[in-house]
Design a protein around this motif. Structure first.
Motif, PDB file in Angstrom:
ATOM      1  N   GLU A  22       0.757  -1.305   0.626  1.00 18.41           N
ATOM      2  CA  GLU A  22       0.032   0.173   0.210  1.00 18.41           C
ATOM      3  C   GLU A  22       0.763   1.120  -0.192  1.00 18.41           C
ATOM      4  OE1 GLU A  22      -2.100  -2.785   2.775  1.00 18.41           O
ATOM      5  OE2 GLU A  22      -3.775  -1.255   3.023  1.00 18.41           O
ATOM      6  N   ARG A  29       5.676 -12.477  -6.314  1.00 18.30           N
ATOM      7  CA  ARG A  29       5.262 -13.216  -6.763  1.00 18.30           C
ATOM      8  C   ARG A  29       3.471 -12.720  -7.508  1.00 18.30           C
ATOM      9  NH1 ARG A  29       8.336 -14.772  -2.496  1.00 18.30           N
ATOM     10  NH2 ARG A  29       9.536 -15.470  -3.031  1.00 18.30           N
ATOM     11  N   TRP A  35       9.382 -10.930  -9.416  1.00 14.79           N
ATOM     12  CA  TRP A  35      10.232 -11.775  -9.992  1.00 14.79           C
ATOM     13  C   TRP A  35       8.960 -12.192 -11.231  1.00 14.79           C
ATOM     14  CZ3 TRP A  35      14.268 -10.894  -8.163  1.00 14.79           C
ATOM     15  CH2 TRP A  35      14.663 -11.224  -7.013  1.00 14.79           C
ATOM     16  N   ASN A  96      11.397  -7.510   4.432  1.00 17.35           N
ATOM     17  CA  ASN A  96      11.729  -6.316   3.847  1.00 17.35           C
ATOM     18  C   ASN A  96      12.984  -6.101   3.692  1.00 17.35           C
ATOM     19  OD1 ASN A  96       9.287  -7.610   2.819  1.00 17.35           O
ATOM     20  ND2 ASN A  96       8.354  -5.336   4.437  1.00 17.35           N
ATOM     21  N   HIS A 113      16.860  -9.940   5.513  1.00 16.71           N
ATOM     22  CA  HIS A 113      17.051 -10.590   4.298  1.00 16.71           C
ATOM     23  C   HIS A 113      17.581  -8.826   3.496  1.00 16.71           C
ATOM     24  CE1 HIS A 113      13.565 -13.231   2.840  1.00 16.71           C
ATOM     25  NE2 HIS A 113      14.354 -13.868   3.944  1.00 16.71           N
ATOM     26  N   PHE A 158      19.554 -15.424  -2.352  1.00 12.21           N
ATOM     27  CA  PHE A 158      19.436 -16.771  -2.721  1.00 12.21           C
ATOM     28  C   PHE A 158      19.833 -17.666  -2.582  1.00 12.21           C
ATOM     29  CE2 PHE A 158      14.465 -17.229  -3.475  1.00 12.21           C
ATOM     30  CZ  PHE A 158      14.234 -15.425  -3.183  1.00 12.21           C
ATOM     31  N   GLY A 182       1.572 -10.356   5.564  1.00 15.87           N
ATOM     32  CA  GLY A 182       1.635  -9.746   3.716  1.00 15.87           C
ATOM     33  C   GLY A 182       2.705 -10.769   3.619  1.00 15.87           C
ATOM     34  N   THR A 183       2.833 -11.745   3.545  1.00 16.01           N
ATOM     35  CA  THR A 183       3.608 -12.477   3.257  1.00 16.01           C
ATOM     36  C   THR A 183       3.018 -14.277   3.011  1.00 16.01           C
ATOM     37  OG1 THR A 183       6.016 -13.957   3.734  1.00 16.01           O
ATOM     38  CG2 THR A 183       4.647 -13.169   5.478  1.00 16.01           C
ATOM     39  N   SER A 184       3.655 -14.924   1.122  1.00 13.18           N
ATOM     40  CA  SER A 184       3.286 -15.616   1.088  1.00 13.18           C
ATOM     41  C   SER A 184       3.687 -16.693   1.587  1.00 13.18           C
ATOM     42  CB  SER A 184       3.206 -15.228  -1.102  1.00 13.18           C
ATOM     43  OG  SER A 184       4.556 -15.389  -0.584  1.00 13.18           O
ATOM     44  N   VAL A 187       9.555 -18.361   1.210  1.00 17.20           N
ATOM     45  CA  VAL A 187      10.000 -18.526   1.526  1.00 17.20           C
ATOM     46  C   VAL A 187      10.494 -18.972   2.721  1.00 17.20           C
ATOM     47  CG1 VAL A 187      12.503 -17.117   1.695  1.00 17.20           C
ATOM     48  CG2 VAL A 187      10.788 -16.976  -0.721  1.00 17.20           C
ATOM     49  N   TYR A 206      -2.576 -14.522  10.745  1.00 15.79           N
ATOM     50  CA  TYR A 206      -2.178 -14.656   9.500  1.00 15.79           C
ATOM     51  C   TYR A 206      -2.610 -13.212   9.470  1.00 15.79           C
ATOM     52  CZ  TYR A 206      -0.642 -13.682   5.058  1.00 15.79           C
ATOM     53  OH  TYR A 206      -0.238 -12.879   3.807  1.00 15.79           O
ATOM     54  N   PRO A 209      -4.379 -10.609   2.173  1.00 17.58           N
ATOM     55  CA  PRO A 209      -5.711 -10.659   1.152  1.00 17.58           C
ATOM     56  C   PRO A 209      -5.893 -11.462   1.542  1.00 17.58           C
ATOM     57  CG  PRO A 209      -4.188  -9.756  -0.064  1.00 17.58           C
ATOM     58  CD  PRO A 209      -3.872  -9.269   1.330  1.00 17.58           C
ATOM     59  N   GLU A 210      -5.407 -12.441   0.341  1.00 17.81           N
ATOM     60  CA  GLU A 210      -4.841 -14.096   0.416  1.00 17.81           C
ATOM     61  C   GLU A 210      -4.023 -15.057   1.298  1.00 17.81           C
ATOM     62  OE1 GLU A 210      -3.789 -14.133  -4.077  1.00 17.81           O
ATOM     63  OE2 GLU A 210      -1.748 -13.049  -3.188  1.00 17.81           O
TER      64      GLU A 210
HETATM   65  N1  APR Z   1      -1.233  -6.704   3.138  1.00 17.13           N
HETATM   66  C1  APR Z   1      -1.330  -7.206   3.759  1.00 17.13           C
HETATM   67  N2  APR Z   1      -0.685  -8.407   2.393  1.00 17.13           N
HETATM   68  C2  APR Z   1      -1.005  -8.056   1.039  1.00 17.13           C
HETATM   69  C3  APR Z   1      -0.984  -7.041   1.047  1.00 17.13           C
HETATM   70  C4  APR Z   1      -1.300  -5.731   1.209  1.00 17.13           C
HETATM   71  N3  APR Z   1      -2.228  -4.346   1.027  1.00 17.13           N
HETATM   72  N4  APR Z   1      -1.402  -6.721  -0.589  1.00 17.13           N
HETATM   73  C5  APR Z   1      -0.072  -8.632  -1.349  1.00 17.13           C
HETATM   74  N5  APR Z   1      -0.555  -9.154   0.118  1.00 17.13           N
HETATM   75  C6  APR Z   1       0.189 -10.169   0.508  1.00 17.13           C
HETATM   76  C7  APR Z   1      -0.309 -11.487  -1.135  1.00 17.13           C
HETATM   77  O1  APR Z   1      -1.648 -11.744  -1.466  1.00 17.13           O
HETATM   78  C8  APR Z   1       1.526 -12.027  -0.764  1.00 17.13           C
HETATM   79  O2  APR Z   1       0.634 -13.255  -0.013  1.00 17.13           O
HETATM   80  O3  APR Z   1       1.488 -10.226   0.480  1.00 17.13           O
HETATM   81  C9  APR Z   1       1.609 -11.092   0.271  1.00 17.13           C
HETATM   82  C10 APR Z   1       3.272 -11.375  -0.815  1.00 17.13           C
HETATM   83  O4  APR Z   1       3.888 -12.222  -1.259  1.00 17.13           O
HETATM   84  P1  APR Z   1       5.415 -12.375  -1.557  1.00 17.13           P
HETATM   85  O5  APR Z   1       5.373 -11.480  -2.762  1.00 17.13           O
HETATM   86  O6  APR Z   1       5.687 -13.546  -2.210  1.00 17.13           O
HETATM   87  O7  APR Z   1       5.928 -11.551  -1.203  1.00 17.13           O
HETATM   88  P2  APR Z   1       7.202 -12.339   0.574  1.00 17.13           P
HETATM   89  O8  APR Z   1       6.188 -13.013   1.689  1.00 17.13           O
HETATM   90  O9  APR Z   1       7.845 -11.029   0.685  1.00 17.13           O
HETATM   91  O10 APR Z   1       8.679 -12.632  -0.271  1.00 17.13           O
HETATM   92  C11 APR Z   1       9.497 -13.616   1.101  1.00 17.13           C
HETATM   93  O11 APR Z   1      10.955 -13.995  -0.897  1.00 17.13           O
HETATM   94  O12 APR Z   1      11.849 -12.839  -2.808  1.00 17.13           O
HETATM   95  C12 APR Z   1      12.616 -12.896  -2.053  1.00 17.13           C
HETATM   96  O13 APR Z   1      13.543 -11.994  -0.501  1.00 17.13           O
HETATM   97  C13 APR Z   1      12.093 -11.677  -1.191  1.00 17.13           C
HETATM   98  O14 APR Z   1      11.925 -11.091   0.957  1.00 17.13           O
HETATM   99  C14 APR Z   1      11.370 -11.672   0.226  1.00 17.13           C
HETATM  100  C15 APR Z   1      10.767 -13.234   0.197  1.00 17.13           C
END
Ligand code: APR
Length: 237
Positions: A22, A29, A35, A96, A113, A158, A182-184, A187, A206, A209-210
């Motif tokens: 935001e 991803r 990526w 981040n 990281h 990586f 906010g992390t998928s 990793v 957790y 949004p997904e």
């Molecule tokens: N608020 C909360 N979460 C959000 C929002 C939001 N407004 N918008 C997106 N997201 C979520 C997505 O649903 C997703 O699950 O943020 C997540 C981002 O996931 P990734 O793009 O995989 O990023 P992240 O999980 O931080 O990646 C981890 O991977 O590439 C490496 O080193 C890099 O630190 C990074 C690590």
């Protein structure tokens, strides 16, 4: 709904790219993610650095510039306000590399990281990372360490070991509540932290949004954007 935090609670927060979404910074991803536009093996591996340091610096100079132009959003400020309330009972561990948590006021913070705003010697010469916000348009602009090594981004590539893992393990073992934002969950080792917290008996929540890939490990998944959810979650709304 509000997160109940008792006087004995120790809160461990793990944030990912989603908390900066935001603020206008791309996640990794999503379809238009970092990526999607770049190959990890070209810009974020030790082999990429050895093969083409100019391309690595081009990528991280672009990310530095984007982070410098971005502003913290309500989610970052909500965590800083929570720290003012909990003090040493709160730690934010971020994946981040932007400095939006710091600019929102968080101080009990670690970057597992690395950090865009720092560079370090490419060799293991022992000298610490240095503050560095410069954008490098070409490799000949990149300074060298006194040991003769070229400066590289202070980013965990990586295949490299994340930073401060011993402190992370200690803090997770002591946590009674873990909030992941906010992390998928793609990793590792970060995606394992929720399992470590559960083993210590912590509540695990957790926010995003997904549902993340490791959703089954959470006692609660709150679907929504961090900037909208966190202020109310901490009773700051
Ligand atoms: N608020 C909360 N979460 C959000 C929002 C939001 N407004 N918008 C997106 N997201 C979520 C997505 O649903 C997703 O699950 O943020 C997540 C981002 O996931 P990734 O793009 O995989 O990023 P992240 O999980 O931080 O990646 C981890 O991977 O590439 C490496 O080193 C890099 O630190 C990074 C690590």
């Amino acid at each position: 709904m509000q997160l109940s935090i008792a006087p004995h609670d120790r809160v461990f927060v793990l944030t990912g790219a989603g908390i900066s979404a935001e603020s206008g910074l791309p996640t990794f991803r999503a379809e238009d993610g970092l990526w999607a536009g770049h190959r990890v093996e070209d810009v974020c591996t030790p082999e990429a650095w050895d093969r083409n340091p100019a391309q690595v610096w081009e990528f991280y100079s672009m990310r530095r510039q984007a982070a410098q132009r971005a502003q913290p959003n309500p989610a970052h400020f909500a965590l800083a306000a929570l720290e003012a309330r909990l003090g040493e009972r709160l730690l934010v561990c971020t994946q981040n590399v932007d400095d939006l948590h710091e600019r929102a006021g968080s101080t009990r913070l670690l970057h597992m990281h690395g950090e865009l705003a720092k560079s370090r010697c490419e060799r293991e010469c022992g000298r610490p990372p240095v503050e560095d916000r410069r954008l490098y348009a070409s490799l000949d602009q990149v300074p060298f360490c006194v040991c003769g090594g070229r400066l590289r981004p202070h980013i965990v590539f990586f295949g490299e070991t994340p930073l401060e893992m011993e402190r992370i393990q200690r803090e997770l073992a002591a946590a009674t509540c873990m909030l992941v934002v906010g992390t998928s969950g793609s990793v590792y080792p970060a995606a394992n932290f929720v399992h470590w917290a559960r083993r210590s008996g912590a509540r695990t929540i957790y926010v995003g949004p997904e549902a993340p890939l490791n959703a089954e490990a959470f006692s609660q998944v709150i679907e929504g954007r961090a900037g909208e959810i966190l202020p109310d979650l901490f009773g700051q709304g």
